[in-house]
Design a protein around this motif. Structure first.
Motif, PDB file in Angstrom:
ATOM      1  N   GLU A 184       0.849  -1.190   0.000  1.00 53.94           N
ATOM      2  CA  GLU A 184       0.000   0.000   0.000  1.00 53.94           C
ATOM      3  C   GLU A 184       0.883   1.237   0.000  1.00 53.94           C
ATOM      4  N   GLY A 185       0.297   2.389  -0.321  1.00 56.17           N
ATOM      5  CA  GLY A 185       1.077   3.613  -0.360  1.00 56.17           C
ATOM      6  C   GLY A 185       1.810   3.865   0.943  1.00 56.17           C
ATOM      7  N   ALA A 186       3.130   4.002   0.845  1.00 60.62           N
ATOM      8  CA  ALA A 186       3.978   4.332   1.990  1.00 60.62           C
ATOM      9  C   ALA A 186       4.301   5.820   1.883  1.00 60.62           C
ATOM     10  N   VAL A 187       3.996   6.550   2.910  1.00 55.09           N
ATOM     11  CA  VAL A 187       4.014   8.009   2.869  1.00 55.09           C
ATOM     12  C   VAL A 187       5.446   8.537   2.944  1.00 55.09           C
ATOM     13  N   ILE A 188       5.783   9.434   2.017  1.00 59.48           N
ATOM     14  CA  ILE A 188       7.104  10.050   2.065  1.00 59.48           C
ATOM     15  C   ILE A 188       7.157  11.052   3.215  1.00 59.48           C
ATOM     16  N   GLY A 189       8.366  11.426   3.623  1.00 59.14           N
ATOM     17  CA  GLY A 189       8.545  12.276   4.791  1.00 59.14           C
ATOM     18  C   GLY A 189       8.311  13.745   4.503  1.00 59.14           C
ATOM     19  N   HIS A 190       7.064  14.081   4.210  1.00 63.29           N
ATOM     20  CA  HIS A 190       6.684  15.478   3.983  1.00 63.29           C
ATOM     21  C   HIS A 190       5.419  15.742   4.783  1.00 63.29           C
ATOM     22  N   PRO A 191       5.298  16.876   5.468  1.00 65.77           N
ATOM     23  CA  PRO A 191       4.183  17.062   6.396  1.00 65.77           C
ATOM     24  C   PRO A 191       2.796  16.975   5.789  1.00 65.77           C
ATOM     25  N   ALA A 192       2.662  17.308   4.494  1.00 66.98           N
ATOM     26  CA  ALA A 192       1.336  17.316   3.874  1.00 66.98           C
ATOM     27  C   ALA A 192       1.089  16.097   2.998  1.00 66.98           C
ATOM     28  N   ALA A 193       1.839  15.032   3.204  1.00 65.84           N
ATOM     29  CA  ALA A 193       1.769  13.888   2.292  1.00 65.84           C
ATOM     30  C   ALA A 193       0.567  12.994   2.515  1.00 65.84           C
ATOM     31  N   ALA A 194      -0.017  12.973   3.731  1.00 67.88           N
ATOM     32  CA  ALA A 194      -1.025  11.955   4.052  1.00 67.88           C
ATOM     33  C   ALA A 194      -2.220  12.559   4.777  1.00 67.88           C
ATOM     34  N   SER A 195      -3.364  11.925   4.588  1.00 64.87           N
ATOM     35  CA  SER A 195      -4.607  12.363   5.235  1.00 64.87           C
ATOM     36  C   SER A 195      -4.972  11.512   6.442  1.00 64.87           C
ATOM     37  N   GLU A 196      -4.181  10.478   6.729  1.00 65.00           N
ATOM     38  CA  GLU A 196      -4.572   9.485   7.732  1.00 65.00           C
ATOM     39  C   GLU A 196      -3.321   9.036   8.475  1.00 65.00           C
ATOM     40  N   SER A 197      -3.348   9.103   9.807  1.00 63.45           N
ATOM     41  CA  SER A 197      -2.164   8.761  10.610  1.00 63.45           C
ATOM     42  C   SER A 197      -1.912   7.264  10.653  1.00 63.45           C
ATOM     43  N   ARG A 198      -2.844   6.456  10.154  1.00 64.46           N
ATOM     44  CA  ARG A 198      -2.651   5.007  10.140  1.00 64.46           C
ATOM     45  C   ARG A 198      -2.098   4.496   8.807  1.00 64.46           C
ATOM     46  N   LEU A 199      -1.806   5.421   7.898  1.00 58.60           N
ATOM     47  CA  LEU A 199      -1.090   5.028   6.686  1.00 58.60           C
ATOM     48  C   LEU A 199       0.386   4.876   7.030  1.00 58.60           C
ATOM     49  N   PRO A 200       1.063   3.852   6.513  1.00 57.56           N
ATOM     50  CA  PRO A 200       2.455   3.626   6.909  1.00 57.56           C
ATOM     51  C   PRO A 200       3.403   4.678   6.346  1.00 57.56           C
ATOM     52  N   ASP A 201       4.383   5.065   7.147  1.00 57.95           N
ATOM     53  CA  ASP A 201       5.413   6.023   6.735  1.00 57.95           C
ATOM     54  C   ASP A 201       6.605   5.288   6.128  1.00 57.95           C
ATOM     55  N   MET A 202       7.349   6.020   5.259  1.00 58.81           N
ATOM     56  CA  MET A 202       8.640   5.527   4.810  1.00 58.81           C
ATOM     57  C   MET A 202       9.730   6.475   5.310  1.00 58.81           C
ATOM     58  N   SER A 203       9.517   6.956   6.537  1.00 57.07           N
ATOM     59  CA  SER A 203      10.519   7.782   7.214  1.00 57.07           C
ATOM     60  C   SER A 203      10.307   7.621   8.706  1.00 57.07           C
ATOM     61  N   GLY A 204      11.340   7.921   9.457  1.00 50.29           N
ATOM     62  CA  GLY A 204      11.255   7.803  10.914  1.00 50.29           C
ATOM     63  C   GLY A 204      11.723   6.438  11.391  1.00 50.29           C
ATOM     64  N   GLU A 205      12.421   6.422  12.493  1.00 54.32           N
ATOM     65  CA  GLU A 205      13.063   5.203  12.995  1.00 54.32           C
ATOM     66  C   GLU A 205      12.068   4.081  13.262  1.00 54.32           C
ATOM     67  N   ALA A 206      10.950   4.389  13.910  1.00 53.55           N
ATOM     68  CA  ALA A 206       9.998   3.339  14.280  1.00 53.55           C
ATOM     69  C   ALA A 206       9.351   2.725  13.046  1.00 53.55           C
ATOM     70  N   ALA A 207       8.949   3.570  12.096  1.00 50.64           N
ATOM     71  CA  ALA A 207       8.311   3.053  10.883  1.00 50.64           C
ATOM     72  C   ALA A 207       9.280   2.210  10.073  1.00 50.64           C
ATOM     73  N   LEU A 208      10.523   2.655   9.959  1.00 47.90           N
ATOM     74  CA  LEU A 208      11.501   1.904   9.163  1.00 47.90           C
ATOM     75  C   LEU A 208      11.843   0.572   9.830  1.00 47.90           C
ATOM     76  N   ALA A 209      11.851   0.547  11.163  1.00 49.71           N
ATOM     77  CA  ALA A 209      12.055  -0.732  11.864  1.00 49.71           C
ATOM     78  C   ALA A 209      10.901  -1.681  11.573  1.00 49.71           C
ATOM     79  N   GLY A 210       9.678  -1.146  11.569  1.00 46.96           N
ATOM     80  CA  GLY A 210       8.531  -1.977  11.218  1.00 46.96           C
ATOM     81  C   GLY A 210       8.626  -2.515   9.797  1.00 46.96           C
TER      82      GLY A 210
END
Length: 363
Positions: free
Chosen positions: A63-89
């Protein structure tokens, strides 16, 4: 049944793109699931993707993995492709898919103007688009500045570098369905008069710069896919290209920038790409670009009276004629994670059909 099984064997031939060998031609299509609290994919997400890989899906596109830009996503439950915790996941997801025998790409995404103002993990951030227009062409914000554009391009490159570092086998850029890259492509949402707009070719400039930045970040041999579509979420009749000649010019810019794979999204995989030809849009893209092409659109959906794998004869005919190289399956794999394995074993009558309930759970 034996004849059907033999006809489907072409789906299970390996395929190579750059240095990557995929075990068969079946791709899990990216489908938004939003089961990653605070953008962090957990063990349930890893099990979800690896379940398809262990059942013979050759390539998983997330599914769409959100890039590290503040306006990239409308939903906090969409997975990120930035940040230590998300990348570990994601590292755990990648490891488990590989252990199950599959390959995996993340689909990198920025929603642009389809993100409702005030939503997502950064509600204070203003939604961004090339001309500040929504998908209806209505004013909804200010056009992106050159600084905005530079920051978003860098965020794509950083996300791609993160993906390679944690073991993904390639990346896909979401350039379809009215998401940000597609908003630059489309005249209805891109009315810029600088180098990022003005005519069909100039409207490819943003995407080409994203691809070049990603290529610089991941190196020369790492596969880059881009998903394309005519249709948008708000307009199924929308068209970027009215003729093959327009499509060829469009593709040439992206090929030169470094795209290896085109993932061509249509409502049905066998719809003619242009009037006067039975060739699908994926077929036209492969013919005109010479690049690896993924076809997608209602594969495996029970709506035309055949048993198990609706339209499989036409699907296999087109695959065997090399109209496209890979076949993406979406809802059918939500309905039955073992879809690919059952097809390979000829157990077509055992396939569980997709139901709306399947989309509501992560399994």
């Amino acid at each position: 049944m034996e004849q059907q099984t033999q006809a489907l064997e072409a789906l299970f031939e390996p395929y190579k793109v750059r240095q990557l060998t995929i075990s068969n031609r079946i791709v899990m299509s990216p489908m938004a699931r939003a089961f990653s609290p605070d953008g962090v994919p957990g063990e349930d997400v890893a099990a979800y993707y690896s379940r398809r890989a262990e059942n013979e899906v050759g390539l998983v596109i997330t599914e769409g993995a959100v890039i590290g830009h503040p306006a990239a996503a409308s939903e906090s439950r969409l997975p990120d492709m930035s940040g230590e915790a998300a990348l570990a996941g994601w590292s755990s997801v990648v490891r488990q898919v590989h252990e199950a025998g599959g390959m995996i790409f993340p689909q990198l995404v920025h929603m642009g103007m389809i993100r409702p103002e005030g939503t997502g993990p950064n509600p204070q951030a203003k939604s961004l688009g090339p001309s500040g227009l929504d998908l209806e062409g209505n004013y909804a914000g200010e056009p992106m500045t050159e600084q905005d554009i530079d920051e978003v391009i860098q965020a794509y490159a950083d996300a791609a570098a993160n993906a390679r570092r944690i073991g993904f086998d390639g990346i896909e850029l979401h350039g379809a369905h009215g998401f940000l890259i597609d908003q630059f492509f489309w005249a209805k949402t891109n009315r810029r008069t600088d180098r990022y707009g003005g005519d069909d070719l100039q409207r490819t400039t943003f995407a080409a710069e994203v691809v070049r930045a990603v290529r610089a970040a991941v190196g020369p041999d790492y596969p880059i896919s881009m998903r394309l579509s005519q249709w948008k979420m708000a307009d199924y009749t929308a068209k970027l290209w009215d003729t093959p000649e327009q499509l060829e010019q469009f593709l040439s810019v992206l090929v030169e920038a470094g795209v290896d794979i085109f993932h061509v999204s249509t409502r049905r995989f066998n719809e003619p790409g242009f009037a006067g030809s039975e060739l699908s849009l994926a077929g036209w893209v492969k013919k005109l670009s010479g690049k690896t092409t993924i076809a997608v659109g209602s594969v495996g959906m029970a709506d035309d009276g055949e048993t198990g794998v609706p339209g499989y004869q036409e699907l296999m005919s087109r695959l065997e004629q090399q109209e496209f190289d890979l076949v993406a399956v979406g809802r059918a794999l939500l309905g039955d994670p073992a879809w690919a394995k059952k097809v390979h074993e000829g157990r077509l009558d055992d396939i569980k059909p997709f139901t709306p309930e399947a989309a509501a759970v992560l399994y």
